[in-house]
Each structure stands twice: as C-alpha cells, then as structure tokens.
Design a protein around this motif. Structure first.
Motif, PDB file in Angstrom:
ATOM      1  N   VAL A  69       3.331  -2.011  -0.793  1.00  0.00           N
ATOM      2  CA  VAL A  69       3.226  -0.776  -0.012  1.00  0.00           C
ATOM      3  C   VAL A  69       2.023  -0.864   0.923  1.00  0.00           C
ATOM      4  CG1 VAL A  69       3.029   1.739  -0.109  1.00  0.00           C
ATOM      5  CG2 VAL A  69       4.284   0.506  -1.900  1.00  0.00           C
ATOM      6  N   VAL A  70       2.297  -0.701   2.221  1.00  0.00           N
ATOM      7  CA  VAL A  70       1.251  -0.865   3.229  1.00  0.00           C
ATOM      8  C   VAL A  70       1.225   0.347   4.166  1.00  0.00           C
ATOM      9  CG1 VAL A  70       1.315  -3.384   3.190  1.00  0.00           C
ATOM     10  CG2 VAL A  70       2.821  -2.134   4.748  1.00  0.00           C
ATOM     11  N   GLY A  71       0.088   0.504   4.850  1.00  0.00           N
ATOM     12  CA  GLY A  71      -0.092   1.623   5.755  1.00  0.00           C
ATOM     13  C   GLY A  71       0.069   1.235   7.201  1.00  0.00           C
ATOM     14  N   TYR A  72      -0.151   2.231   8.084  1.00  0.00           N
ATOM     15  CA  TYR A  72       0.064   2.037   9.518  1.00  0.00           C
ATOM     16  C   TYR A  72      -1.229   1.763  10.291  1.00  0.00           C
ATOM     17  CZ  TYR A  72      -1.029   7.125   9.702  1.00  0.00           C
ATOM     18  OH  TYR A  72      -1.606   8.365   9.584  1.00  0.00           O
ATOM     19  N   ILE A  73      -2.312   1.503   9.587  1.00  0.00           N
ATOM     20  CA  ILE A  73      -3.593   1.205  10.238  1.00  0.00           C
ATOM     21  C   ILE A  73      -3.620  -0.267  10.662  1.00  0.00           C
ATOM     22  CG2 ILE A  73      -6.091   1.028   9.849  1.00  0.00           C
ATOM     23  CD1 ILE A  73      -5.101   3.877  10.207  1.00  0.00           C
ATOM     24  N   CYS A  74      -4.216  -0.508  11.812  1.00  0.00           N
ATOM     25  CA  CYS A  74      -4.285  -1.883  12.318  1.00  0.00           C
ATOM     26  C   CYS A  74      -5.431  -2.646  11.666  1.00  0.00           C
ATOM     27  CB  CYS A  74      -4.428  -1.874  13.841  1.00  0.00           C
ATOM     28  SG  CYS A  74      -2.921  -1.354  14.671  1.00  0.00           S
ATOM     29  N   GLU A  75      -5.359  -2.764  10.379  1.00  0.00           N
ATOM     30  CA  GLU A  75      -6.246  -3.561   9.537  1.00  0.00           C
ATOM     31  C   GLU A  75      -5.417  -3.962   8.320  1.00  0.00           C
ATOM     32  OE1 GLU A  75      -9.374  -4.135  10.388  1.00  0.00           O
ATOM     33  OE2 GLU A  75      -9.869  -2.529  11.809  1.00  0.00           O
ATOM     34  N   THR A  76      -5.966  -4.817   7.463  1.00  0.00           N
ATOM     35  CA  THR A  76      -5.318  -5.055   6.185  1.00  0.00           C
ATOM     36  C   THR A  76      -5.361  -3.742   5.421  1.00  0.00           C
ATOM     37  OG1 THR A  76      -6.024  -7.358   6.171  1.00  0.00           O
ATOM     38  CG2 THR A  76      -5.380  -6.403   4.060  1.00  0.00           C
ATOM     39  N   ASP A  77      -4.212  -3.232   5.099  1.00  0.00           N
ATOM     40  CA  ASP A  77      -4.093  -1.811   4.737  1.00  0.00           C
ATOM     41  C   ASP A  77      -3.079  -1.668   3.601  1.00  0.00           C
ATOM     42  OD1 ASP A  77      -4.505   0.933   5.077  1.00  0.00           O
ATOM     43  OD2 ASP A  77      -2.962   1.116   6.598  1.00  0.00           O
ATOM     44  N   THR A  78      -3.395  -2.275   2.453  1.00  0.00           N
ATOM     45  CA  THR A  78      -2.413  -2.375   1.375  1.00  0.00           C
ATOM     46  C   THR A  78      -2.743  -1.443   0.219  1.00  0.00           C
ATOM     47  OG1 THR A  78      -2.040  -4.693   1.965  1.00  0.00           O
ATOM     48  CG2 THR A  78      -1.241  -3.969  -0.192  1.00  0.00           C
ATOM     49  N   PHE A  79      -1.795  -0.586  -0.152  1.00  0.00           N
ATOM     50  CA  PHE A  79      -1.966   0.346  -1.266  1.00  0.00           C
ATOM     51  C   PHE A  79      -1.632  -0.300  -2.612  1.00  0.00           C
ATOM     52  CE2 PHE A  79      -1.296   3.210   2.332  1.00  0.00           C
ATOM     53  CZ  PHE A  79      -2.271   4.176   2.114  1.00  0.00           C
ATOM     54  N   GLY A  80      -0.706  -1.247  -2.597  1.00  0.00           N
ATOM     55  CA  GLY A  80      -0.317  -1.884  -3.846  1.00  0.00           C
ATOM     56  C   GLY A  80       0.550  -3.097  -3.597  1.00  0.00           C
ATOM     57  N   TYR A  81       0.290  -4.183  -4.323  1.00  0.00           N
ATOM     58  CA  TYR A  81       1.037  -5.425  -4.166  1.00  0.00           C
ATOM     59  C   TYR A  81       2.137  -5.522  -5.216  1.00  0.00           C
ATOM     60  CZ  TYR A  81      -2.901  -7.033  -1.287  1.00  0.00           C
ATOM     61  OH  TYR A  81      -3.880  -7.153  -0.315  1.00  0.00           O
TER      62      TYR A  81
END
Length: 417
Positions: A331-343
């Motif tokens: 689960v990843v976000g929409y920010i232009c960085e490494t933006d991971t909530f959970g692998y």
C-alpha cells in the motif's frame, strides 16, 4: 471497529457511510474508546492520590481536550500553543504541566505568565529559575539512563537522549536547588513509548524514588508513560492492571516510609487515544509490476507519516469488501517520495474506489500531518454514544494561501548581447 451484518462499523455506524458523508481521506475518533482507556488506567492504581495528565501532543483537537477535561484528566503540554489550546478547552492553569525541551527563555516566560506548572529539563534553565523566580514551584525532569521503548526514535531515557537532566548530574542539581532556595514540588521521568517490559519501567521508577528522598517539599512524582497498545489483533500490550498493582504497592510503601503525602502522576498520550482512531482512504489504483502489486491511495505521508518515520505498523482493512479473497498488496501513497504504508499486506481483494481503514490512527497521525506537495489536510470526525460529529473541517485551496504574502518583486531586464 467490528463487523456487523456484513459491514464494518464504528459504534454501529457503517464506515462506508462515514466515507460517503465526510469524504476521504478522513480521521475518525471513537470517544467511547478514549473514555474506556482512561477509566482502565485510573482503575489500575490503588493509591490515595492519582493524577493522569494527558500528553496532548498525541492529539490536540479541541473536542478531544474537552473530553479529557470531562473525564478528570490534567494536561501535559510541550509548547505555549498546546497550553493555550488546553486553556481554551476549559482547563485551569494549575491543571497543566509545561514540559518543554530545547526551548528559549521566551517560551518559559510565556508559560509563567499563563500560570501553568513548569517542568525543568536542563541545568541552565534551573539556574535561570533560581535567579529570576525563586518563589515559583517547579518540577525537575530526570533522565534515568534507562533504554526503553519500541525503537530508538521513541526511546528518550537513554544516556544519549536530549531529554531530561542526567541522573549523574543530580549532585549538581541538589547544590543549585539548595544554594538558590528553589522550590521543587515534583520530579519527573519519561523513558520512551511502546514499553512492554514492566520490570524495566519499575527499575526506572526505583531510580526516581531514590531521588525523591532528596526533596523535602515534594508534592508529586510523575512517572511519565509509554505504555504499549495493540497494533494487531494478536498483538501484546502493557498489562496495565498488573503494572498498576506493582506500582501502587511500591508507591504506597515509599509514601509510608518517608511520611510524604504524594500524588502519583502519569502522562499517557498514545495509550489514551491511539486505538480510538481510524484513518479512511480511497484506493486510487492497482498496479502490478514484475514482483509486486501496489495499491495506491488518495493519501500519503503528508497525512500519516508514522509508517515511514517510525516504521510503525498500522493494520489495514478493506471495508468495501469484507468477504473478499485476501491477496498481497503493498500500500503506497500519492506523494512524490518513497511513500509506503505497508509492504506485502494481506488485504481482501482491492479494486479502485474501495475504502481502506488504517487502525491505531488516534495518536501522532493527524498531529504530524503536513501540506507537503501542497496537499490539503483531511477532516476529523468524532463518534460518541452512536452519533458522529464533524470536529475539524477539511482544508480547501484557499487555506493554502492563508498567511502567504504576494509581493511585486522588481524584474531585472535581460538584453541579448
């Protein structure tokens, strides 16, 4: 949150309905859970005088502060703004303890004018008080040099911590207190967050008890907090009942031995509000790569940075598909960085438009949110006794321009040679 008649609900209110009514991203807080946690902690201790000071940096929405006031809590504040919010919520100045770190004397002076209690965590500031405010009572924050907490970033009582006055500097502290006739009404420690080993906490408490003998006019001992809550359904948490029994026994014995009529104080933040919070976000995309299935959502670390900052675990549930087949998603976000909530999280089959719920979103989530990438901050909702209330409006574009000052800068003319 529980499954009722095939729908995930918070206090019988379907989460999907909350997402429709208030849109996403959205923070939702269960006020009844906050009350439950507060009462559980209060009932765990058997001492003549107990004070629970809510560490409001965890969540300062004015409605949460008012709830804490209603329950009988005090406030642990770390900034003048938190003090003012608490006063606005109805707390009396004497119910607020200001526990700053690395602040200038201007903030200390402001706190003094506001009439709150002051917790001192460095020797220079202690001397400042002795010279300028000898008639004011203070509390001293001691660093016990005990390594405790879920990870180093939230362990604040170790030898390299910036917090508190080193236990090894206490002889100097005592000389300053005596020579400047400083009135010490309390001593304090905080070793870190997500502490599971009660014995480690009690070991640090013994250190504080030993120091308490040196202050004849002591009125309270504040043992901080850091109690662990559950982040997974099968997770373990601090046994607050067992800790309360052991701590009460130690505290009562100390008071009897020394003849002191002291208040036992704690300053929980996460313990009171973490499990009350839910963060709702909408699935934007499902993206399959050679080895990973990404679920992209309409949020990012601009709204909930704990997974990226602390490597914190938040359980993620697809409330739109309660009976779906579980699959692995990152689960990843929409920010232009490494933006991971959970692998590689096991989540019921996702499609664009599904609503995801992140649990344990009551503490240090909205409070750490930002406008990074010029994204807007979410709304906040509180549910109490089966009714939902909007307690913070969603930001709009105009809010991004507030306090910006547009100026007409001179333009230098550039001519071709």
């Amino acid at each position: 949150m529980e499954l009722i008649n095939g729908q995930y609900c918070i206090q019988d209110i379907p989460v999907i309905e909350l997402a429709k009514k208030y849109e996403t991203p959205l923070f939702v807080y269960d006020a009844n859970k906050i009350e439950e946690q507060y009462k559980k902690m209060v009932n765990a201790f058997d001492v003549p005088k107990l004070k629970i000071n809510y560490a409001c940096k965890a969540l300062t929405n004015i409605n949460v502060l008012k709830l804490m006031k209603e329950l009988g809590a005090g406030i642990d504040a770390v900034s003048p703004e938190e003090i003012k919010l608490s006063l606005h919520a109805g707390f009396e100045p004497e119910e607020i303890v200001f526990t700053p770190n690395s602040v200038g004397t201007d903030e200390i002076e402001e706190a003094i004018k506001l009439g709150v209690k002051i917790n001192i965590d460095n020797i220079e500031l202690l001397e400042y008080f002795g010279h300028h405010y000898p008639d004011l009572k203070i509390c001293i924050r001691i660093n016990p040099h005990v390594m405790a907490g879920g990870n180093r970033k939230i362990s604040v009582g170790h030898i390299d911590s910036k917090f508190g006055i080193s236990i090894h500097q206490m002889p100097l502290v005592l000389r300053i207190v005596e020579s400047l006739e400083i009135q010490v009404e309390g001593i304090h420690m905080h070793t870190g967050s997500d502490i599971l080993d009660v014995d480690v906490f009690l070991y640090a408490a013994d250190i504080l008890f030993n120091q308490a003998r040196n202050f004849p006019d002591l009125e309270y001992i504040d043992f901080g907090s850091g109690f662990k809550v559950k982040y997974k359904s099968d997770d373990i948490e601090t046994d607050i009942v067992q800790f309360g029994k052991q701590m009460s026994k130690k505290f009562n014995a100390f008071c009897k031995e020394t003849g002191k009529d002291l208040t036992l104080a704690f300053e929980p933040g996460k313990y009171l509000v973490s499990e009350s919070g839910y963060f709702l976000a909408r699935t934007n995309t499902i993206k399959q790569t050679t080895s990973t299935v990404f679920a992209g959502i309409n949020s990012g670390f601009n709204h909930m940075i704990r997974p990226m900052f602390y490597n914190a675990y938040h359980e993620i549930i697809n409330v739109s598909n309660p009976e779906g087949v579980p699959k692995l998603y990152t689960v990843v976000g929409y920010i232009c960085e490494t933006d991971t909530f959970g692998y590689n999280r096991k989540i019921n089959t996702l499609t664009p438009g599904d609503i995801l719920v992140f649990k344990n979103a009551g503490a240090y989530c909205y409070m750490m949110a930002s406008n990074y990438n010029s994204r807007l901050l979410p709304a906040e909702v509180m549910i109490r006794d089966g009714k939902d209330y909007l307690i913070r409006k969603r930001q709009n574009f105009t809010d991004l321009l507030v306090n910006q000052v547009e100026v007409n800068l001179p333009v230098e003319q550039v001519t071709a040679e």
